[in-house]
Design an enzyme around this catalytic site. Structure first.
Site, PDB file in Angstrom:
ATOM      1  N   ASP A  62      35.687  -9.006 -15.405  1.00 30.72           N
ATOM      2  CA  ASP A  62      35.458  -9.562 -16.742  1.00 30.72           C
ATOM      3  C   ASP A  62      36.022 -10.980 -16.867  1.00 30.72           C
ATOM      4  OD1 ASP A  62      34.938  -9.751 -19.413  1.00 30.72           O
ATOM      5  OD2 ASP A  62      36.127  -8.010 -20.004  1.00 30.72           O
TER       6      ASP A  62
ATOM      7  N   ARG B 142      37.432  -2.144 -29.540  1.00 27.80           N
ATOM      8  CA  ARG B 142      37.760  -3.248 -28.637  1.00 27.80           C
ATOM      9  C   ARG B 142      37.132  -4.554 -29.150  1.00 27.80           C
ATOM     10  NH1 ARG B 142      36.844  -4.787 -22.249  1.00 27.80           N
ATOM     11  NH2 ARG B 142      39.013  -5.132 -21.772  1.00 27.80           N
TER      12      ARG B 142
ATOM     13  N   ASP C  84      29.945  -1.969 -16.686  1.00 28.39           N
ATOM     14  CA  ASP C  84      31.016  -1.413 -17.529  1.00 28.39           C
ATOM     15  C   ASP C  84      30.481  -1.068 -18.923  1.00 28.39           C
ATOM     16  OD1 ASP C  84      33.569  -0.679 -18.300  1.00 28.39           O
ATOM     17  OD2 ASP C  84      34.498  -2.613 -17.856  1.00 28.39           O
ATOM     18  N   MET C  85      31.254  -0.326 -19.695  1.00 27.91           N
ATOM     19  CA  MET C  85      30.844   0.093 -21.047  1.00 27.91           C
ATOM     20  C   MET C  85      32.119   0.513 -21.751  1.00 27.91           C
ATOM     21  SD  MET C  85      29.989   2.451 -23.376  1.00 27.91           S
ATOM     22  CE  MET C  85      28.681   2.896 -24.451  1.00 27.91           C
ATOM     23  N   ASN C  86      32.588  -0.339 -22.677  1.00 30.43           N
ATOM     24  CA  ASN C  86      33.967  -0.183 -23.136  1.00 30.43           C
ATOM     25  C   ASN C  86      34.172   0.262 -24.569  1.00 30.43           C
ATOM     26  OD1 ASN C  86      35.746  -0.779 -20.871  1.00 30.43           O
ATOM     27  ND2 ASN C  86      34.621  -2.701 -20.815  1.00 30.43           N
TER      28      ASN C  86
ATOM     29  N   CYS D  52      30.963   2.328 -14.716  1.00 30.19           N
ATOM     30  CA  CYS D  52      32.311   2.246 -15.265  1.00 30.19           C
ATOM     31  C   CYS D  52      32.185   2.362 -16.775  1.00 30.19           C
ATOM     32  CB  CYS D  52      32.929   0.894 -14.888  1.00 30.19           C
ATOM     33  SG  CYS D  52      34.558   0.603 -15.599  1.00 30.19           S
TER      34      CYS D  52
ATOM     35  N   ASP E  99      40.698   3.895 -15.462  1.00 31.80           N
ATOM     36  CA  ASP E  99      41.445   2.635 -15.582  1.00 31.80           C
ATOM     37  C   ASP E  99      42.904   2.829 -15.190  1.00 31.80           C
ATOM     38  OD1 ASP E  99      39.501   0.886 -16.267  1.00 31.80           O
ATOM     39  OD2 ASP E  99      39.911   0.866 -18.410  1.00 31.80           O
TER      40      ASP E  99
END
Ligand code: DGJ
Length: 724
Positions: A361, A437, A472-474, A520, A542
């Site tokens: 990132d 987030r 990713d996917m947060n 992720c 993580d």
């Protein structure tokens, strides 16, 4: 092998048998699932009795011993006599919600069925059975799909609901699997946790009523995994009957186990009915995702081995060749980097044997923190002058490949994308959106949104040779409303979102077939068999703390093969736990997965670099058996024996790698003898660091003596090779 004889369907795999029957009322009853047996009609096992309050279908007249409430069924219905867990619920145009399914016809086909737009097991060795059930009043058909992979003992299931009526029908529940048992003395085993502590194993006896796990977070979740087991109360690694069921789906799901009133039990698993409603116009169809079942009559280890092989051989669409050991920039730099800093890390990594540099990132848009930039997939030239075009050749010059982090499903409010298309984020009209987030979720149910994001990503991915992408996917989904769908279709958004993610991943696979995609979601928030179809490895958690990883990887291993688990060595004190662990231990734990490093190598000593070189050599020497061998859980992190141990054995049993990590130390420890597994009993093995030779049967039955290990969280590793 699929056999149809006298209304009885028998599915034989190498070691198991599954049976169902269209009975006298054309109800599809379930008669058996367990160790392989010769066959015959097992419906005599069903006990019929006049049970007070259990209703009887109208065709039964006043024959009170027949009730849908008591017979074991293949796909349970609702509102017409079965009060146990339903598999299907419909809202019919007249307002009724009754579903009564009876056998119509069936078809047996060579090869395994595929599901359009959904992940599914595929490839060699599969056969298909489709049984069509119908609700004659509603004019709705339900097709039950069965895929049989004999060698893996794998039976897959999927369901297609077709509206044959002239009126719309809404599907409000459509389970993928219903499994009835004529017994209830079993444990229900689930894998649960939270962000940075995923897939802890939980085991409890079935108690009366319904026990369930699931997710309404829009992703399969950190909290509960869509893999569950039912097993004998005394089932262990090497003995006892157990059933594992995995759902190939990455969105909301529920797994419900019910201990019913007459000593029977039912497991139902599929898309969660929460906020779910799928409208079928006349002629329309809905496909429920695939579920995969393996029964093992001999305990958890053989069940895991069969899942692992089936997933490796018939689910993953991996890139050919060995995956290089990677170094990821995240815990080394977070958002604070520029090209020079990255190249410096790569320069330290290359001589150690690390073959892939992953820029995490922070490389795009305005992205110096997690407050902004998502959605703007253009290289930030302030950090990376000249873009990837300039950076990637510098990484290649070091003999490394290059990989990139992306988070395509998200948008920051502080981004050009959001400013241009605020309605592309999920959100209901007039209602403020919920941040998580500090970001919002793009409406991936909309094709134009997916196409826009993908076009931007393609420009980046095509600007330089990219060998790897971390997708990713947060955050979890909230405000689930799509501006593009009418009111009566809002119950479809969660599911359409998942289909949208799958579609874009498929585009990526199509356009970049040699690129490895690692899944992720804040670590392991979307670690499921559905995702593995698109991303053959997934960042496991993580949490990079080697000790916490023992339980996370242990729980994950019950269904998923180690080659799918992204695992990295990071710095100490560990970022997530503050714990100090030896570098050796961190390496031993991480190399039992898709191995990598995630720390600033310019800050470590020469001695540590030597340790890393040796770790990578060990990993490379044992790569085939780690990735393609059988994995044995030798000592559980939960059992308080003082250590956790596991073993990888090559398919020909000529090589093995045994790993062990101790818990916190105590004075005057017990003498430990570790019994190995899976070796050739007649072969003679050399054990690394030991002059003696050992027969396989001795190592398995008498064991291998471990010296006294002092210190907290120490690791040992034994490499075994059979002598010719
Ligand atoms: C969550 C991931 O799991 C981390 O590894 C890292 O990629 C961050 N996101 C970046 O934001």
């Amino acid at each position: 092998m699929i056999i149809f004889d006298n209304n009885v369907f028998t599915l034989h795999t190498r070691r198991t048998t599954y049976q169902m029957k269209a009975d006298a009322y054309r109800v599809l009853v379930h008669t058996y699932y367990g160790a392989r047996i010769g066959g015959g009609d097992l419906s005599y096992l069903i006990r019929y009795a006049d049970r007070g309050f259990s209703p009887n279908p109208s065709e039964a007249g006043h024959e009170r011993v027949y009730s849908l409430d008591t017979v074991p069924q293949e796909y349970s219905t609702c509102g017409v006599g079965d009060f146990r867990l339903p598999s299907i619920e419909l809202e019919l145009s007249d307002g009724s919600r009754l579903v009564d399914l009876r056998y119509k016809d069936h078809e047996i086909r060579a090869g395994k069925y595929a599901l359009e737009g959904l992940p599914a097991f595929h490839g060699e060795g599969g056969e298909t059975l489709v049984i069509r059930l119908e609700d004659a009043c509603a004019q709705v058909e339900v097709e039950l799909y069965y895929g049989v992979f004999e060698e893996h003992d794998l039976i897959t299931r999927a369901v297609r609901i077709v509206n044959r009526s002239a009126k719309p029908v809404r599907v409000t529940r459509a389970a993928s699997v219903c499994l009835d048992f004529m017994r209830s003395d079993m444990d229900f085993v689930t894998f649960d946790g939270r962000h940075v502590m995923e897939r802890g194993m939980n085991r409890a006896p079935l108690r009366p009523g319904v026990q369930s796990v699931g997710s309404v977070r829009g992703i399969s979740s950190h909290q509960h995994n869509p893999f569950v087991m039912l097993c004998d109360r005394d089932c262990g690694e090497d003995h006892g009957l157990c059933y594992g069921v995995a759902l190939l789906y990455s969105g909301n799901f529920v797994a419900e186990a019910e201990r019913c009133q007459f000593g029977d039990a039912r497991l139902v698993m599929g898309i969660h009915p929460y906020h779910f409603g799928y409208l079928l116009e006349p002629g329309g169809a809905f496909t429920a995702p695939e579920a995969a079942m393996i029964c093992s009559p001999d305990g958890f280890t053989p069940m895991s081995h069969r899942f692992h092989r089936a997933i490796r051989q018939n689910l993953l669409r991996d890139i050919p060749g060995r995956k290089p050991v990677l170094i990821n920039s995240w815990e080394a730099t977070y958002f604070d980097f520029d090209a020079e800093k990255l190249v410096q890390i790569a320069k330290e990594a290359a001589p150690l044997g690390i073959g892939l540099f992953v820029m995490d990132d922070g490389w795009f848009g305005k992205r110096d923190s997690d407050m902004s930039g998502l959605g703007d997939w253009t290289v930030n030239e302030r950090k990376l002058p000249g873009g990837l075009h300039a950076l990637v050749p510098r990484i290649h010059a070091l003999g490394m490949r290059f990989g990139l982090w992306v988070e395509p499903e998200m948008v920051s409010e502080d981004s050009d994308l959001y400013r241009a298309h605020p309605d592309w984020a999920l959100g209901a009209p007039g209602r403020p959106r919920t941040r998580s987030r500090s970001q919002l979720v793009l409406d991936f149910s909309r094709r134009e949104v997916r196409e826009h994001v993908y076009a931007a990503l393609r420009r980046v991915l095509s600007s330089a040779p990219i060998a790897y992408v971390k997708w990713d996917m947060n955050r979890n989904l909230t405000d689930v409303f799509s501006a593009a769908l009418p009111a009566e279709r809002q119950g479809e958004v969660y599911h359409r979102y998942v289909l949208g993610v799958y579609e874009m991943l498929e585009w990526m696979r199509r356009d970049y077939p040699d690129m490895l995609i690692e899944g992720c979601s804040g670590g392991g928030g979307r670690f499921d068999a559905g995702m593995l179809y698109y991303t053959p490895q997934i960042w496991c958690s993580d949490n990079t703390d080697a000790v916490d990883r023992l339980t996370i990887q242990y729980g994950t291993s019950f269904c998923y093969p180690v080659c799918t688990m992204g695992a990295h060595v990071s710095a100490v004190p560990n970022e997530q736990t503050g714990r100090m662990t030896p570098l050796k231990t961190r390496g031993v734990v991480a190399m039992s997965g898709a191995f990598g490093y995630e720390l600033d190598l310019s800050r470590i000593s020469q001695e540590d670099k030597q340790v890393i070189r040796a770790q990578i050599r060990t990993y490379e020497d044992n790569y085939d058996l780690i990735h393609d061998g059988d994995y044995y859980r030798l000592a559980s992190p939960y059992e308080g024996e003082g250590y956790t141990a596991w073993e990888h054995v090559s398919p020909d049993r000529r090589a093995a790698l045994v790993s062990l990590v101790t818990s916190s130390a105590h004075a005057a420890p017990a003498f430990w003898t570790l019994k190995l597994k899976g070796l050739d009993p007649d072969a003679v093995y050399r054990v690394s660091g030991d002059e003696r030779r050992y027969r396989g049967d001795v190592l398995m039955r008498a064991g291998y003596p471990l010296g006294m290990v002092k210190g907290d969280y120490q690791a040992r590793q034994l490499e075994l090779r059979a002598e010719d």
